[in-house]
Design an enzyme around this catalytic site. Structure first.
Site, PDB file in Angstrom:
ATOM      1  N   SER A 335       0.837  -1.188   0.000  1.00 20.74           N
ATOM      2  CA  SER A 335       0.000   0.000   0.000  1.00 20.74           C
ATOM      3  C   SER A 335       0.886   1.257   0.000  1.00 20.74           C
ATOM      4  CB  SER A 335      -0.955  -0.072   1.205  1.00 20.74           C
ATOM      5  OG  SER A 335      -2.021   0.806   1.062  1.00 20.74           O
ATOM      6  N   ASP A 418      -8.823  -5.303  -4.765  1.00 19.75           N
ATOM      7  CA  ASP A 418      -8.416  -3.897  -4.678  1.00 19.75           C
ATOM      8  C   ASP A 418      -9.415  -3.095  -5.504  1.00 19.75           C
ATOM      9  OD1 ASP A 418      -6.169  -3.164  -3.105  1.00 19.75           O
ATOM     10  OD2 ASP A 418      -4.842  -4.307  -4.414  1.00 19.75           O
ATOM     11  N   HIS A 450      -7.223  -5.990  -0.392  1.00 24.63           N
ATOM     12  CA  HIS A 450      -6.092  -5.086  -0.146  1.00 24.63           C
ATOM     13  C   HIS A 450      -5.290  -5.491   1.099  1.00 24.63           C
ATOM     14  CE1 HIS A 450      -4.076  -1.166  -0.529  1.00 24.63           C
ATOM     15  NE2 HIS A 450      -4.117  -1.101   0.795  1.00 24.63           N
TER      16      HIS A 450
HETATM   17  N1  LIG Z   1      -4.043   0.971   3.114  1.00 25.39           N
HETATM   18  C1  LIG Z   1      -4.113   0.541   4.397  1.00 25.39           C
HETATM   19  C2  LIG Z   1      -3.178  -0.370   4.879  1.00 25.39           C
HETATM   20  C3  LIG Z   1      -3.255  -0.809   6.185  1.00 25.39           C
HETATM   21  C4  LIG Z   1      -4.243  -0.338   7.003  1.00 25.39           C
HETATM   22  C5  LIG Z   1      -5.181   0.549   6.557  1.00 25.39           C
HETATM   23  C6  LIG Z   1      -5.113   1.011   5.240  1.00 25.39           C
HETATM   24  C7  LIG Z   1      -6.131   1.952   4.698  1.00 25.39           C
HETATM   25  O1  LIG Z   1      -6.029   2.359   3.593  1.00 25.39           O
HETATM   26  C8  LIG Z   1      -7.260   2.364   5.537  1.00 25.39           C
HETATM   27  C9  LIG Z   1      -8.162   3.321   4.831  1.00 25.39           C
HETATM   28  N2  LIG Z   1      -8.411   4.459   5.652  1.00 25.39           N
HETATM   29  C10 LIG Z   1      -9.467   2.659   4.465  1.00 25.39           C
HETATM   30  O2  LIG Z   1     -10.521   3.183   4.768  1.00 25.39           O
HETATM   31  O3  LIG Z   1      -9.445   1.628   3.843  1.00 25.39           O
END
Ligand SMILES: Nc1ccccc1C(=O)C[C@H](N)C(=O)O
Length: 475
Positions: A335, A418, A450
């Protein structure tokens, strides 16, 4: 340590897995849980408006500001700005409750006890989703399916929201020999320095509201609701293997490494350097050791990188007394961590007097063009300007590939579940790398979202684990 015999044995096993992909049904749903459409519903809060920023409180980033951490090193002129004061409240508008320590979420406050009252219930979320849900991606497509880069080229104009299913390809070097200057430059040519290729991504034109959904990975999981999927991602125990914990590599509080040593650490060993995700504002190295058991048993060390998340500072290049032990460094980022790893690939390390021995990079469900997230809740904590977003977008700063002999292999992995935007970003980045002569493969993993796309690295039989081990042990 001589790992030659293991390499050969493991390499062939992994190759077999890659070409003979089993076809299985998606993970069974717990009893009583209804089918959750993986497409998200409409955003649950109004789009951030510029007026929410406290006026007149800007400071230079060196004093008290944040930019995606590696970027300041990669592009020292970085001038990210942010307000001096950060609220101790949950940043959801109207939410009166305190934010849990370390939490920067707006969308998915991961602490159930402190969940703001206006978070919609799973039922209403499901109802919201089903109103806008596109046709679900068909089940039973196989556990892991990769696509050749050539396929990606051909598929550019197809529906990017669906996984592309094809045969697995090895690393294809895009521009023939791939030597410096021999890689084909993408339209637009190189940057002023001549070292970086500039490859503007083909952006989809999405409405701001839709961008909010697209860049909320938790809303696309078919396994769990948004809060649950993040909670599960946060609560992973540190693997019980031999470790060197909290090894500092920089001055920042968070600039520490957790090192997981191979089971038999005599001699040198390759390491996988794992950079966690969390939109540069959440998670830490403490939840990043989950892949250790699968790796250390194969003679591969794991280095989980901690870095200062927003609203703090930057990440320094990983250095330390353990480095001489490393026979080769393989980067792995998830990510936002994939963005950081990609920035490492875009960095001219000679400017810093080091030549890191990066032999491979595995970029998982990453963001490589930061411009779209300017228009989402993600930027509420980052406060990036458009210029900063562009300067820190690896997609726009692709280094020309090193000569073939020194080539670093790149694997870009993306999950079936994703969001289409995340999938598009990976595809665009692969094309840009390839155009600059990099040796790059893309792995489109079916049946994962994801989050479990990396969580499953704890399983040795998981295809991504096998591909990573194969890359490391056969290089
Ligand atoms: N990419 C991540 C990797 C690890 C933990 C959280 C995220 C998120 O992106 C959270 C985001 N605020 C969401 O609403 O999905």
């Amino acid at each position: 340590m001589d790992t030659g015999h293991r390499e050969a044995a493991h390499g062939s096993a992994a190759a077999h897995q890659l070409t003979e992909l089993p076809r299985t049904s998606p993970r069974p749903r717990p009893a009583g849980q209804s089918q959750r459409p993986h497409a998200p519903g409409p955003p649950r809060r109004p789009i951030r408006s510029v007026s929410r920023r406290p006026p007149g409180q800007w400071r230079h980033r060196r004093e008290n500001s944040f930019s995606p951490p590696l970027s300041a090193r990669a592009f020292p002129a970085c001038t990210t700005r942010r307000p001096a004061a950060t609220s101790s409240r949950c940043q959801r508008s109207r939410c009166p409750r305190p934010r849990p320590p370390g939490c920067q979420w707006e969308r998915s406050c991961p602490s159930p006890g402190l969940r703001p009252s206006h978070v919609t219930s799973p039922t209403s979320r499901a109802a919201n989703r089903s109103r806008t849900a596109p046709a679900p991606v068909g089940p039973g497509r196989g556990v892991g399916v990769a696509t050749t880069i050539r396929d990606q080229d051909r598929d550019r104009d197809r529906d990017l929201s669906r996984p592309q299913h094809g045969r697995v390809a090895g690393h294809g070097s895009g521009g023939g020999s791939g030597g410096v200057g021999s890689g084909r430059l993408p339209p637009g040519g190189g940057s002023g320095s001549g070292r970086l290729a500039r490859c503007p991504p083909r952006r989809s034109r999405r409405a701001p509201q839709e961008l909010e959904q697209q860049y909320s990975p938790s809303r696309w999981s078919p396994r769990l609701g948004p809060d649950e999927v993040i909670q599960a991602h946060l609560t992973r125990a540190r693997a019980g293997v031999q470790t060197l914990l909290h090894v500092p590599y920089g001055d920042g509080d968070g600039e520490k490494l957790d090192i997981y040593l191979p089971t038999d650490p005599s001699g040198t060993f390759p390491v996988l350097v794992y950079i966690h995700g969390g939109y540069w504002q959440c998670l830490s190295k403490d939840e990043s050791g989950f892949a250790a058991p699968s790796l250390v048993s194969q003679g591969v060390g794991l280095v989980a990188v901690g870095y200062d998340i927003a609203p703090k500072g930057t990440i320094a290049p990983c250095t330390g007394s353990w480095l001489p032990l490393c026979r080769g460094i393989y980067l792995c980022g998830h990510s936002a961590g994939a963005h950081l790893a990609a920035m490492v690939l875009s960095t001219d390390w000679t400017e810093y007097g080091v030549v890191p021995d990066i032999k491979g990079a595995v970029l998982v469900s990453g963001v490589y063009d930061l411009e779209p997230i300017l228009h989402t809740y993600v930027n509420d904590a980052l406060h990036m300007s458009r210029e900063v977003a562009q300067r820190n977008s690896p997609q726009l700063h692709i280094a020309l590939a090193a000569p073939a002999a020194a080539a670093c292999k790149v694997l870009v992995a993306v999950a079936q579940h994703d969001s289409p935007e995340f999938r598009r970003q990976s595809q665009e980045y692969v094309l840009a790398l390839r155009a600059a002569g990099w040796s790059v493969s893309m792995l489109d993993l079916a049946g994962v979202d994801h989050f479990d796309i990396v969580e499953k690295l704890s399983e040795e039989s998981y295809i991504l684990t096998q591909v990573i081990l194969n890359m490391i042990l056969r290089t």
